[in-house]
Design an enzyme around this catalytic site. Structure first.
Site, PDB file in Angstrom:
ATOM      1  N   GLU A 462       0.827  -1.216   0.000  1.00 45.53           N
ATOM      2  CA  GLU A 462       0.000   0.000   0.000  1.00 45.53           C
ATOM      3  C   GLU A 462       0.860   1.264   0.000  1.00 45.53           C
ATOM      4  O   GLU A 462       0.531   2.259   0.637  1.00 45.53           O
ATOM      5  CB  GLU A 462      -0.934  -0.030   1.213  1.00 45.53           C
TER       6      GLU A 462
HETATM    7  C1  LIG Z   1       2.214  -9.644   0.585  1.00 41.35           C
HETATM    8  C2  LIG Z   1       2.073  -8.544  -0.419  1.00 41.35           C
HETATM    9  C3  LIG Z   1       0.815  -8.192  -0.851  1.00 41.35           C
HETATM   10  C4  LIG Z   1       0.653  -7.203  -1.824  1.00 41.35           C
HETATM   11  N1  LIG Z   1      -0.590  -6.898  -2.296  1.00 41.35           N
HETATM   12  C5  LIG Z   1      -0.732  -6.101  -3.383  1.00 41.35           C
HETATM   13  C6  LIG Z   1      -1.987  -5.926  -4.037  1.00 41.35           C
HETATM   14  O1  LIG Z   1      -3.014  -6.451  -3.593  1.00 41.35           O
HETATM   15  N2  LIG Z   1      -2.042  -5.161  -5.149  1.00 41.35           N
HETATM   16  C7  LIG Z   1      -0.943  -4.556  -5.675  1.00 41.35           C
HETATM   17  O2  LIG Z   1      -1.054  -3.896  -6.705  1.00 41.35           O
HETATM   18  N3  LIG Z   1       0.285  -4.682  -5.078  1.00 41.35           N
HETATM   19  C8  LIG Z   1       0.405  -5.447  -3.964  1.00 41.35           C
HETATM   20  N4  LIG Z   1       1.638  -5.600  -3.355  1.00 41.35           N
HETATM   21  C9  LIG Z   1       2.776  -4.917  -3.924  1.00 41.35           C
HETATM   22  C10 LIG Z   1       3.276  -3.786  -3.047  1.00 41.35           C
HETATM   23  O3  LIG Z   1       2.374  -2.718  -3.060  1.00 41.35           O
HETATM   24  C11 LIG Z   1       4.679  -3.412  -3.544  1.00 41.35           C
HETATM   25  O4  LIG Z   1       5.538  -4.456  -3.140  1.00 41.35           O
HETATM   26  C12 LIG Z   1       5.146  -2.082  -3.018  1.00 41.35           C
HETATM   27  O5  LIG Z   1       4.414  -1.046  -3.605  1.00 41.35           O
HETATM   28  C13 LIG Z   1       6.636  -1.844  -3.292  1.00 41.35           C
HETATM   29  O6  LIG Z   1       6.963  -2.106  -4.623  1.00 41.35           O
HETATM   30  P1  LIG Z   1       8.216  -3.063  -4.939  1.00 41.35           P
HETATM   31  O7  LIG Z   1       7.995  -4.338  -4.220  1.00 41.35           O
HETATM   32  O8  LIG Z   1       8.375  -3.133  -6.399  1.00 41.35           O
HETATM   33  O9  LIG Z   1       9.448  -2.359  -4.288  1.00 41.35           O
HETATM   34  P2  LIG Z   1      10.306  -1.184  -4.957  1.00 41.35           P
HETATM   35  O10 LIG Z   1       9.413  -0.150  -5.526  1.00 41.35           O
HETATM   36  O11 LIG Z   1      11.334  -1.774  -5.845  1.00 41.35           O
HETATM   37  O12 LIG Z   1      10.999  -0.560  -3.671  1.00 41.35           O
HETATM   38  C14 LIG Z   1      12.192  -1.080  -3.073  1.00 41.35           C
HETATM   39  C15 LIG Z   1      12.692  -0.066  -2.052  1.00 41.35           C
HETATM   40  O13 LIG Z   1      13.008   1.168  -2.717  1.00 41.35           O
HETATM   41  C16 LIG Z   1      12.278   2.237  -2.171  1.00 41.35           C
HETATM   42  N5  LIG Z   1      11.892   3.144  -3.243  1.00 41.35           N
HETATM   43  C17 LIG Z   1      11.335   2.826  -4.434  1.00 41.35           C
HETATM   44  N6  LIG Z   1      11.103   3.941  -5.144  1.00 41.35           N
HETATM   45  C18 LIG Z   1      11.495   4.981  -4.388  1.00 41.35           C
HETATM   46  C19 LIG Z   1      11.501   6.389  -4.569  1.00 41.35           C
HETATM   47  N7  LIG Z   1      11.008   6.976  -5.658  1.00 41.35           N
HETATM   48  N8  LIG Z   1      12.007   7.140  -3.567  1.00 41.35           N
HETATM   49  C20 LIG Z   1      12.481   6.577  -2.450  1.00 41.35           C
HETATM   50  N9  LIG Z   1      12.498   5.264  -2.220  1.00 41.35           N
HETATM   51  C21 LIG Z   1      12.004   4.471  -3.173  1.00 41.35           C
HETATM   52  C22 LIG Z   1      11.076   1.604  -1.490  1.00 41.35           C
HETATM   53  O14 LIG Z   1      10.561   2.410  -0.444  1.00 41.35           O
HETATM   54  C23 LIG Z   1      11.652   0.290  -0.999  1.00 41.35           C
HETATM   55  O15 LIG Z   1      12.279   0.479   0.234  1.00 41.35           O
HETATM   56  C24 LIG Z   1       1.788  -6.545  -2.342  1.00 41.35           C
HETATM   57  C25 LIG Z   1       3.067  -6.881  -1.868  1.00 41.35           C
HETATM   58  C26 LIG Z   1       3.215  -7.868  -0.931  1.00 41.35           C
HETATM   59  C27 LIG Z   1       4.598  -8.229  -0.476  1.00 41.35           C
END
Ligand SMILES: Cc1cc2nc3c(=O)[nH]c(=O)nc-3n(C[C@H](O)[C@H](O)[C@H](O)COP(=O)(O)OP(=O)(O)OC[C@H]3O[C@@H](n4cnc5c(N)ncnc54)[C@H](O)[C@@H]3O)c2cc1C
Length: 603
Positions: A462
């Site tokens: 989220e």
């Molecule tokens: C159990 C689970 C359930 C989920 N459920 C859903 C769902 O129902 N629907 C859905 O659409 N998604 C869902 N997600 C996805 C979740 O919303 C994403 O994992 C989350 O938004 C982070 O994206 P990412 O995993 O690609 O991490 P990344 O975006 O790659 O982030 C990695 C790190 O980099 C940081 N970062 C990234 N970009 C920036 C920036 N611009 N500035 C500063 N820091 C940054 C982040 O804060 C994080 O610490 C779920 C994830 C999990 C693990």
């Protein structure tokens, strides 16, 4: 809601390790799958003495949420959380959802648990009565959601997703879609999901590549792969309705070119019965560190039929309705788990005998100073996080009821703080819960470790907590800090009033608020956004600390000399001072962060 009693669910799955624990009589907590007890009176106290829920009740929109109704709802929902959902917590962990021949099978008892939430009316608490909802305030919904999260986080995520979708459809869908989908989602006959994430598009939602081709009849063919979709498929309800972000051909790159589509697993017939299977399938389920009972799916959309929600290329605005709802909900998940972890830890601490204790008492570890420090921290932090979350919900309700821009600005400001601090509280408090248990916290049977594993994701999904903090110092301060300063003015004026009866506590809260005001002014003066972002996480935490101080001060005023004043004293004199270090960090800028080269980081 009234007479619809929650069904009782019996789970007959043997729990691994049950015997082992029973044999360790000296370590036994007595009732290791400790029953959770919903803190109904705590919410009532917060409503009446801390977060100003009376103002919500006084609006025409929410005049029905009288004290009697509120008490009855909290009591009824509490019973369901205690008796129906809490027994599902451990089976969900031990028997994760699994994919069998393309069909998702959920954990034992989850279908009955979901039905109990649906039949109790808890999914549609805040939803429009025109479509079968109860039309109750978000403040009450937040309290009930928190209880359900305490009891069984994995399962509670299902109705949470539906609630967000219901709100998005209420605001942005056509009348035909509302009439078809809302009653089914509200009654729990169908469930909702949100589909944003793709392998290359996580925090950077604008990078998504799913597409939607117009079919010429008002519908679209949606194609693409979405990952990590919570409750993407399951067997607890008959249909799954996906809200999917995708791009119409020719749409610009980035978030501006994104549209939102409703894509059901089964296409409904005009009478609402289930028709043909749509082009949606589950590729796989994730193996996760926790939250095992929640099926987290990789979803494939192949020319799946969908309908536009909101205008073309207005997808992010429409999805934000769902996301803001879910952000408050996810913060509440953190608080719910923290509450349950606290109850577990306390139950263990009052039984576990270890070491000589200097003061008179039962001779258990609860009489050691350091264990006391842990338990007091847990209780004080849960109270602070809960108050912040409910303040946010009150602002949402007041905005809904009055349309006053000041309330919507406050709700917008408090949403990232509620989400991130609620999640952080869940993580920190469940971790302390393990420590209170000693070695028994590290073995799985007590359930203390499960809280840590389950709640960890709340800081990630989220919008990660880092993204929340950037939202706070970025978008939410585009008003030049007006909403924040207005809130701080209110806290300082309440502290002025409190000086007469609680001078020491009032002064500490006043001073902390003044420091936060200075940092807020410094932040809003920074035109280089990297300077703001560099300190955004400590700033958000400092903000939460001050809000927590304000909440505890109000509680103390309502209970002079009583336990709430004692807890407030602990929070304000021991935990609130953390704000000072956080604010130094918040103003330190970005230069140091990038002073080392990437090579030097690796050296
Ligand atoms: C159990 C689970 C359930 C989920 N459920 C859903 C769902 O129902 N629907 C859905 O659409 N998604 C869902 N997600 C996805 C979740 O919303 C994403 O994992 C989350 O938004 C982070 O994206 P990412 O995993 O690609 O991490 P990344 O975006 O790659 O982030 C990695 C790190 O980099 C940081 N970062 C990234 N970009 C920036 C920036 N611009 N500035 C500063 N820091 C940054 C982040 O804060 C994080 O610490 C779920 C994830 C999990 C693990």
């Amino acid at each position: 809601m009234g007479g619809r009693a929650a069904a009782h669910v019996k789970v007959s799955v043997p729990l691994q390790g049950e015997d082992t624990l029973a044999k360790r009589s000296t370590l036994n907590t007595g009732d290791h799958v400790m029953s959770y007890r919903a803190p109904e009176q705590e919410y009532s106290f917060l409503f009446d003495h801390v977060v100003g829920f009376d103002e919500v009740r006084q609006t025409d929109r929410f005049a029905d949420a009288t004290a009697d109704v509120t008490t009855a709802i909290l009591s009824e929902a509490g019973k369901m959380a205690n008796d129906v959902l809490a027994p599902l917590q451990r089976p969900g962990d031990l028997h994760p959802a699994r994919l069998e021949n393309g069909v998702v099978r959920t954990s034992p008892g989850f279908a009955d648990g979901f039905r109990a939430m649906a039949d109790g009316g808890w999914i549609g608490m805040a939803a429009d009565p025109e479509h079968g909802g109860m039309g109750l305030p978000m403040t009450l919904t937040a309290a009930v959601n928190e209880m359900m999260s305490s009891a069984c986080l994995s399962l509670q995520l299902a109705p949470l997703m539906s609630q967000g979708q219901i709100e998005a459809l209420q605001h942005h869908a056509s009348d035909e879609i509302k009439a078809m989908y809302l009653p089914k989602l509200i009654s729990g006959t169908w469930t909702g999901t949100m589909n944003l994430t793709e392998p290359q598009a996580g925090s950077d939602v604008g990078a998504l590549t799913s597409k939607a081709d117009p079919l010429g009849d008002g519908s679209y063919a949606v194609s693409g792969q979405k990952i990590y979709i919570s409750w993407g498929d399951h067997d607890v309800a008959e249909n799954v309705c996906h809200l999917v972000l995708a791009r119409i051909p020719g749409a610009p790159a980035g978030t501006k070119g994104i549209s939102l589509f409703l894509v059901p697993k089964f296409l409904p017939n005009p009478d609402g019965s289930l028709g043909a299977r749509n082009g949606v399938s589950v590729v796989s389920l994730e193996h996760k560190m926790g939250l095992h009972g929640s099926p987290t799916a990789v979803m494939q959309f192949d020319q799946a039929k969908g309908w536009l929600i909101g205008p073309e290329q207005g997808g992010m605005a429409a999805m934000f309705t769902m996301m803001n709802n879910a952000r408050l909900g996810v913060g509440g998940q953190g608080i719910g788990v923290a509450e349950a972890a606290y109850q577990h830890a306390l139950a263990y601490a009052v039984q576990r005998k270890q070491g000589r204790v200097a003061r008179q008492g039962g001779g258990t570890i609860v009489d050691h100073a350091d264990v006391r420090r842990m338990l007091m921290t847990m209780k004080a932090e849960v109270f602070a996080a809960r108050a912040i979350s409910l303040w946010c919900a009150v602002a949402i309700d007041m905005s809904t009821a009055t349309g006053d821009r000041k309330w919507s600005a406050r709700a917008a400001l408090l949403t990232p703080i509620s989400k991130a601090f609620g999640a952080d509280t869940g993580i920190a408090i469940s971790e302390i819960g393990v420590q209170v248990h000693g070695g028994m916290g590290f073995v799985e049977e007590t359930g203390a470790a499960q809280f840590c594993r389950d709640v960890r994701v709340t800081a990630i999904y989220e919008g990660t907590n880092g993204i929340q903090a950037m939202d706070l110092v970025g978008r939410k301060m585009m008003d030049g800090g007006e909403a924040a300063i207005h809130l701080l003015d209110g806290i300082q004026s309440a502290a002025e009033t409190a000086r007469a009866s609680l001078p020491e506590l009032a002064e500490a809260v006043w001073q902390a608020t003044e420091s936060l005001r200075e940092t807020t002014e410094w932040l809003t003066d920074q035109t280089d956004m990297e300077m703001r972002f560099a300190g955004s996480v400590p700033y958000l935490r400092a903000f939460a600390r001050v809000l927590g101080g304000a909440a505890h001060l109000r509680a103390a005023l309502a209970d002079p000399g009583g336990p709430r004043e004692k807890l407030a004293r602990f929070y304000i004199l021991r935990l609130l001072p953390e704000h000072a270090g956080l604010l130094v960090h918040a103003q330190a800028g970005s230069v140091d962060l990038f002073a080392m080269t990437a090579d030097e980081l690796a050296a």
